[in-house]
Enzyme design. Structure first.
Site, PDB file in Angstrom:
ATOM      1  N   HIS A 232     -16.336  -4.251   4.738  1.00  0.00           N
ATOM      2  CA  HIS A 232     -15.956  -2.882   5.065  1.00  0.00           C
ATOM      3  C   HIS A 232     -17.017  -2.360   6.021  1.00  0.00           C
ATOM      4  O   HIS A 232     -18.148  -2.108   5.616  1.00  0.00           O
ATOM      5  CB  HIS A 232     -15.887  -2.035   3.789  1.00  0.00           C
ATOM      6  CG  HIS A 232     -15.722  -0.562   4.026  1.00  0.00           C
ATOM      7  ND1 HIS A 232     -14.876   0.212   3.272  1.00  0.00           N
ATOM      8  CD2 HIS A 232     -16.287   0.268   4.920  1.00  0.00           C
ATOM      9  CE1 HIS A 232     -14.937   1.472   3.710  1.00  0.00           C
ATOM     10  NE2 HIS A 232     -15.798   1.521   4.698  1.00  0.00           N
TER      11      HIS A 232
ATOM     12  N   LYS B 283       0.834  -1.208   0.000  1.00  0.00           N
ATOM     13  CA  LYS B 283       0.000   0.000   0.000  1.00  0.00           C
ATOM     14  C   LYS B 283       0.865   1.252   0.000  1.00  0.00           C
ATOM     15  O   LYS B 283       1.929   1.272   0.618  1.00  0.00           O
ATOM     16  CB  LYS B 283      -0.890   0.038   1.253  1.00  0.00           C
ATOM     17  CG  LYS B 283      -1.953  -1.031   1.314  1.00  0.00           C
ATOM     18  CD  LYS B 283      -2.815  -0.839   2.555  1.00  0.00           C
ATOM     19  CE  LYS B 283      -3.978  -1.839   2.547  1.00  0.00           C
ATOM     20  NZ  LYS B 283      -4.871  -1.642   3.709  1.00  0.00           N
TER      21      LYS B 283
ATOM     22  N   ARG C  50     -13.823  13.808   7.456  1.00  0.00           N
ATOM     23  CA  ARG C  50     -14.824  14.657   6.784  1.00  0.00           C
ATOM     24  C   ARG C  50     -16.210  14.048   6.984  1.00  0.00           C
ATOM     25  O   ARG C  50     -16.328  12.933   7.470  1.00  0.00           O
ATOM     26  CB  ARG C  50     -14.523  14.689   5.283  1.00  0.00           C
ATOM     27  CG  ARG C  50     -14.542  13.283   4.674  1.00  0.00           C
ATOM     28  CD  ARG C  50     -14.678  13.233   3.180  1.00  0.00           C
ATOM     29  NE  ARG C  50     -15.024  11.895   2.741  1.00  0.00           N
ATOM     30  CZ  ARG C  50     -14.165  10.895   2.561  1.00  0.00           C
ATOM     31  NH1 ARG C  50     -12.885  11.074   2.765  1.00  0.00           N
ATOM     32  NH2 ARG C  50     -14.594   9.704   2.168  1.00  0.00           N
TER      33      ARG C  50
HETATM   34  C1  MV4 Z   1      -6.890  -4.160   2.521  1.00  0.00           C
HETATM   35  C2  MV4 Z   1      -7.591  -5.281   2.027  1.00  0.00           C
HETATM   36  C3  MV4 Z   1      -7.225  -6.518   2.489  1.00  0.00           C
HETATM   37  N1  MV4 Z   1      -6.198  -6.653   3.347  1.00  0.00           N
HETATM   38  N2  MV4 Z   1      -5.880  -4.345   3.385  1.00  0.00           N
HETATM   39  C4  MV4 Z   1      -9.082  -0.892  -0.185  1.00  0.00           C
HETATM   40  C5  MV4 Z   1      -9.030   0.578  -0.120  1.00  0.00           C
HETATM   41  C6  MV4 Z   1      -8.218   0.939   1.037  1.00  0.00           C
HETATM   42  N3  MV4 Z   1      -9.023   1.732   1.910  1.00  0.00           N
HETATM   43  C7  MV4 Z   1      -7.786  -0.324   1.664  1.00  0.00           C
HETATM   44  N4  MV4 Z   1      -8.391  -1.401   0.917  1.00  0.00           N
HETATM   45  C8  MV4 Z   1      -8.177  -2.698   1.253  1.00  0.00           C
HETATM   46  N5  MV4 Z   1      -7.184  -2.920   2.148  1.00  0.00           N
HETATM   47  C9  MV4 Z   1      -5.554  -5.569   3.761  1.00  0.00           C
HETATM   48  N6  MV4 Z   1      -4.529  -5.728   4.613  1.00  0.00           N
HETATM   49  C10 MV4 Z   1      -8.630  -5.063   1.138  1.00  0.00           C
HETATM   50  C11 MV4 Z   1      -8.913  -3.774   0.723  1.00  0.00           C
HETATM   51  C12 MV4 Z   1      -9.962  -3.663  -0.250  1.00  0.00           C
HETATM   52  C13 MV4 Z   1     -11.183  -3.109   0.071  1.00  0.00           C
HETATM   53  C14 MV4 Z   1     -11.420  -2.596   1.326  1.00  0.00           C
HETATM   54  C15 MV4 Z   1     -12.639  -2.031   1.621  1.00  0.00           C
HETATM   55  C16 MV4 Z   1     -13.615  -2.000   0.662  1.00  0.00           C
HETATM   56  C17 MV4 Z   1     -13.400  -2.507  -0.593  1.00  0.00           C
HETATM   57  C18 MV4 Z   1     -12.185  -3.058  -0.903  1.00  0.00           C
HETATM   58  C19 MV4 Z   1     -11.991  -3.563  -2.175  1.00  0.00           C
HETATM   59  C20 MV4 Z   1     -10.785  -4.106  -2.474  1.00  0.00           C
HETATM   60  C21 MV4 Z   1      -9.771  -4.149  -1.522  1.00  0.00           C
END
Ligand code: MV4
Length: 447
Positions: free
Chosen positions: A208, A158, A292
């Protein structure tokens, strides 16, 4: 209390803020680009200032132009809405220098949550659960491979300047690491001019679930329960609801406490959202914090029966909040109606709305800035309305949403209404059986 608030935004959120200001007896100033002359936020505000051409960079994102509008109109506060300058710490700083109150957190609070590694370190110190991974930035590929080996694949790379999915790469096995590393760095550098990367264990099929929080200038922080935002596509949320069908009273207590700890850790002032990933074992991990008001805030307003924009303005004016958390007393679902063609990869469908009839009736709320004859400009996001339904139970809420979707008429452009109609009938959705990857394999045309 403020006398005059300038709304540095457009569309439904600008209108949403104007409505609360009128109820509070506060004067309003709209700013608009030449593409938004015919917009309702321009018509409903007490004053309106044209700040530039359609391009966001020369209008809604232009700090000098917005500050010029503040000077002309003598506004004493700015509401940034969501998107645009709402999480821009430099803008919040300029507001402070001008002596105009930025309705939101301080520049320091925005910065602490804007840099994802700093945010994560702050959460670890505060005792908020985070996903296992690197302590801070990765120095090189070698260090990344070592950590991936320790925590086990799959892992995710990330960008520390990222958020909302940009600059992220999943790595399933060591042989894919180098390529993912290069791609993530390149994308981060191009998008944020910051190629800092960190690594985490990849949580598979997570939900989420985010918590609405509020903190006042006296240090009180509360939570206002959760919103489940797992129904999304390419990091664009499509449906949000409260309560989450995955939630239990016990998990809400734990996650709510963690969200409050997160807010207290940065002395948070304003309304904000703490986002968590929740795995299939109901283990939760801090993901990021949005400093926000969010698009989906009406879901919370409907289940706790409070105006969050009003709370935001009162907190900015220095008023205290009570120390009590808020819990849902009904079920609410929001469907985002976008001018997009769900049968063609959700391709944007701007243009003139030839006829428009909004859903109505008991427990139905529509937040929108559009009307029959309105021309949806191609320059901004494609959301045209938020359809929010409230009912005593989730099942009744889904039934109401089906009814409300059936009576929503928007002609002249393609919209996401058919997608939502299909989703409300989906067996897995109805059973609460979905995660953030659910739409990847969702066939809109299947029965
Ligand atoms: C993650 C994850 C799985 N494992 N981190 C997507 C956007 C950003 N806010 C972080 N995200 C994610 N982080 C770990 N360690 C999966 C996602 C992710 C995701 C998270 C929330 C809503 C939709 C998503 C779609 C794809 C990946």
């Amino acid at each position: 209390m403020f006398k005059k608030i300038l709304i540095a935004n457009r569309g439904e959120i600008a209108l949403r803020v104007i409505r609360t200001c009128r109820e509070m007896g506060i004067q309003t100033v709209a700013v608009y680009s030449t593409a938004d002359r015919e917009s309702l936020h321009v018509r409903f505000a007490d004053e309106a200032v044209c700040i530039g051409p359609p391009s966001s960079a020369e209008s809604y994102l232009s700090v000098p132009r917005i500050m010029a509008a503040v000077e002309i109109t003598n506004a004493d506060a700015i509401h940034p809405g969501y998107g645009f300058l709402s999480e821009n710490a430099d803008f919040a700083e300029v507001c402070a220098e001008y002596g105009v109150k930025f309705i939101g957190p301080t520049p320091e609070q925005i910065r602490k949550m804007g840099d994802k590694i700093t945010a994560k370190e702050t959460m670890i110190k505060a005792g908020v659960p985070v996903v296992p991974g690197s302590d801070g930035l990765l120095k090189d590929i070698k260090q990344g491979l070592k950590i991936a080996d320790d925590i086990g694949y799959p892992v995710i790379l990330k960008a520390t300047a990222g958020g909302g999915g940009k600059g992220m790469r999943i790595v399933w096995a060591p042989d894919g690491f180098e390529n993912a590393w290069n791609m993530a760095r390149q994308e981060a550098k191009a998008s944020f001019s910051n190629d800092g990367i960190y690594i985490e264990k990849f949580i598979e099929e997570p939900r989420h679930i985010e918590f609405q929080i509020a903190g006042d200038q006296q240090g009180t922080v509360i939570h206002l329960s959760e919103r489940d935002c797992s129904i999304q596509r390419r990091h664009q949320k499509l449906i949000e609801e409260c309560p989450s069908p995955f939630m239990t009273d016990e998990l809400r207590e734990e996650m709510g406490n963690a969200a409050v700890l997160a807010g207290k850790a940065i002395d948070y002032e304003g309304v904000g959202t703490v986002e968590f990933l929740v795995d299939k074992y109901r283990k939760f991990y801090f993901m990021e914090m949005n400093t926000r008001i969010q698009v989906e805030h009406p879901v919370t307003e409907e289940v706790i029966d409070h105006d969050l924009i009003k709370e935001q303005i009162k907190i900015a004016a220095g008023e205290k909040i009570s120390g009590q958390n808020y819990y849902p007393t009904a079920h609410a679902i929001e469907c985002r109606i976008n001018a997009e063609d769900p049968f063609n990869g959700f391709r944007p469908s701007p243009g003139k709305i030839s006829s428009f009839h909004s859903s109505k009736g008991h427990g139905v709320r529509v937040d929108t800035h559009v009307y029959a004859g309105y021309n949806i400009p191609p320059y901004y996001d494609s959301m045209v309305a938020k359809l929010i339904c409230r009912a005593p139970t989730r099942e009744e809420c889904i039934t109401k949403m089906e009814r409300a979707l059936d009576e929503f008429i928007i002609e002249g452009v393609k919209t996401t209404v058919p997608f939502h109609q299909r989703m409300m009938k989906d067996k897995n959705f109805r059973e609460g059986n979905f995660h953030t990857g659910y739409l990847d394999n969702f066939d809109l045309t299947a029965e």
